[in-house]
Design an enzyme around this catalytic site. Sequence first.
Site, PDB file in Angstrom:
ATOM      1  N   GLY A 155       0.852  -1.187   0.000  1.00  0.00           N
ATOM      2  CA  GLY A 155       0.000   0.000   0.000  1.00  0.00           C
ATOM      3  C   GLY A 155       0.886   1.235   0.000  1.00  0.00           C
ATOM      4  O   GLY A 155       2.072   1.170  -0.341  1.00  0.00           O
ATOM      5  N   ILE A 157       2.267   2.926   2.356  1.00  0.00           N
ATOM      6  CA  ILE A 157       3.453   2.898   3.227  1.00  0.00           C
ATOM      7  C   ILE A 157       4.484   1.909   2.691  1.00  0.00           C
ATOM      8  O   ILE A 157       5.677   2.213   2.611  1.00  0.00           O
ATOM      9  CB  ILE A 157       3.055   2.581   4.691  1.00  0.00           C
ATOM     10  CG1 ILE A 157       2.042   3.615   5.202  1.00  0.00           C
ATOM     11  CG2 ILE A 157       4.295   2.578   5.594  1.00  0.00           C
ATOM     12  CD1 ILE A 157       1.436   3.304   6.570  1.00  0.00           C
ATOM     13  N   ARG A 237       0.377  -2.956  12.834  1.00  0.00           N
ATOM     14  CA  ARG A 237      -0.400  -3.128  14.057  1.00  0.00           C
ATOM     15  C   ARG A 237       0.152  -4.347  14.785  1.00  0.00           C
ATOM     16  O   ARG A 237       0.521  -5.345  14.138  1.00  0.00           O
ATOM     17  CB  ARG A 237      -1.884  -3.361  13.746  1.00  0.00           C
ATOM     18  CG  ARG A 237      -2.656  -2.116  13.326  1.00  0.00           C
ATOM     19  CD  ARG A 237      -2.847  -1.117  14.486  1.00  0.00           C
ATOM     20  NE  ARG A 237      -3.656   0.028  14.095  1.00  0.00           N
ATOM     21  CZ  ARG A 237      -3.199   1.145  13.560  1.00  0.00           C
ATOM     22  NH1 ARG A 237      -1.902   1.282  13.317  1.00  0.00           N
ATOM     23  NH2 ARG A 237      -4.028   2.136  13.266  1.00  0.00           N
ATOM     24  N   GLU A 266      -1.008  -2.127  23.862  1.00  0.00           N
ATOM     25  CA  GLU A 266      -0.250  -0.864  23.901  1.00  0.00           C
ATOM     26  C   GLU A 266      -0.796  -0.045  25.065  1.00  0.00           C
ATOM     27  O   GLU A 266      -2.010   0.124  25.137  1.00  0.00           O
ATOM     28  CB  GLU A 266      -0.411  -0.104  22.590  1.00  0.00           C
ATOM     29  CG  GLU A 266       0.273  -0.827  21.453  1.00  0.00           C
ATOM     30  CD  GLU A 266       0.170  -0.092  20.116  1.00  0.00           C
ATOM     31  OE1 GLU A 266      -0.310   1.066  20.107  1.00  0.00           O
ATOM     32  OE2 GLU A 266       0.546  -0.674  19.108  1.00  0.00           O
ATOM     33  N   HIS A 285       4.550   3.453  19.338  1.00  0.00           N
ATOM     34  CA  HIS A 285       3.568   3.739  18.280  1.00  0.00           C
ATOM     35  C   HIS A 285       3.685   5.198  17.790  1.00  0.00           C
ATOM     36  O   HIS A 285       2.759   5.989  17.946  1.00  0.00           O
ATOM     37  CB  HIS A 285       2.141   3.437  18.769  1.00  0.00           C
ATOM     38  CG  HIS A 285       1.165   3.207  17.643  1.00  0.00           C
ATOM     39  ND1 HIS A 285       0.082   2.385  17.746  1.00  0.00           N
ATOM     40  CD2 HIS A 285       1.127   3.709  16.369  1.00  0.00           C
ATOM     41  CE1 HIS A 285      -0.594   2.383  16.608  1.00  0.00           C
ATOM     42  NE2 HIS A 285       0.030   3.188  15.754  1.00  0.00           N
TER      43      HIS A 285
HETATM   44  C1  GLV Z   1      -1.574   5.021  13.133  1.00  0.00           C
HETATM   45  O1  GLV Z   1      -1.287   3.993  13.681  1.00  0.00           O
HETATM   46  C2  GLV Z   1      -2.356   5.080  11.950  1.00  0.00           C
HETATM   47  O2  GLV Z   1      -2.997   4.074  11.586  1.00  0.00           O
HETATM   48  O3  GLV Z   1      -2.382   6.136  11.327  1.00  0.00           O
END
Ligand code: GLV
Length: 327
Positions: A155, A157, A237, A266, A285
């Site tokens: 995707g 990222i 995640r 978390e 995170h």
């Molecule tokens: C952060 O974890 C997001 O999903 O933007």
Amino acid sequence: MSYVFVTRRVPGRAVELLREAGHGVDVWDGEMPPGSDILRERLLEADAALTLVTDPVGPDLLAAAPRLRVVANMAVGYDNIDADAAAAAGVWATNTPGVLHETTADLAFALLLAAARNVVLGDRDTRDGGWRTWSPTAFLGHDPFGATLGIVGLGEIGRAVARRARGFGMTVLAATRTPRPGVERELGVEGVSLTELLERSDFVTLHVPYGPETEHLMGPAEFAAMKETAILVNTARGGVVDQDALVEALRTGAIGGAALDVTVPEPLPLDHPLYEFPNVVITPHIGSGSHATRARMAEMAAENIIAVLAGEEPPNPVNRPPNPRSA
Ligand code: GLV
């Protein structure tokens, strides 16, 4: 006047934008998220909520929020929201795509480099007075330059990570649920199965959303397939990784290390075994955590709220209520 509940102080102009659009805004001032009771109490009156990944929004809460028209998550991931239940209740759910992928890819690379080159261990050692001389054998790591990087999920990222990898002369493999030959060609990435990726990669970085299909995607068999020197990077995640299996893989030396920005739960409790491994780096995170990106995310969430409260479709919906609630 419509009333918007913002579940934490957020950077940038988000609150100003909401006020300029004529809405009443209540910002939760605590360092910690509002608990479920407070959230329920505030949403009783709210027309919109600007939420974070720390705010679970499920059917019960939605049922207790009769005026709510939109839940705008300040994140690209929205696994904290039951988007289907929201749609069924006539409530839009929105996220913040397109603004945090470069920032998150930067952190994935920072973690990769930190784990590969013992940056955190070295820092701790200098502070502890351990730096007594230049040592030819201390803190030796593995070279990211020229190594093989496996990207799970291509995707926004994952693609941003692939572009960075070029500068490090890496061979880049990618495993995606649906084949994306055009994207792979454009990025100079070789599309392979997850198993082949795990077998060949020196670094494995996860960039899939969390959900039933990706829960524990990395389990005992996957760790067993990885090289003994390979490092796992997770900025997606925590639930994508079977953490018990990860601990076991680290304990038995099945993999070389891990760098995690996300965990389950978390925050990760301080007595968790993952903290015992020197070859594990853990950050709280912070994937999207640059000043500019967090401001833009909050503003985007505000823009989604403003659109819905004006009777329009939000620009970044993640659900589609068949009968959206109106004022
Ligand atoms: C952060 O974890 C997001 O999903 O933007």
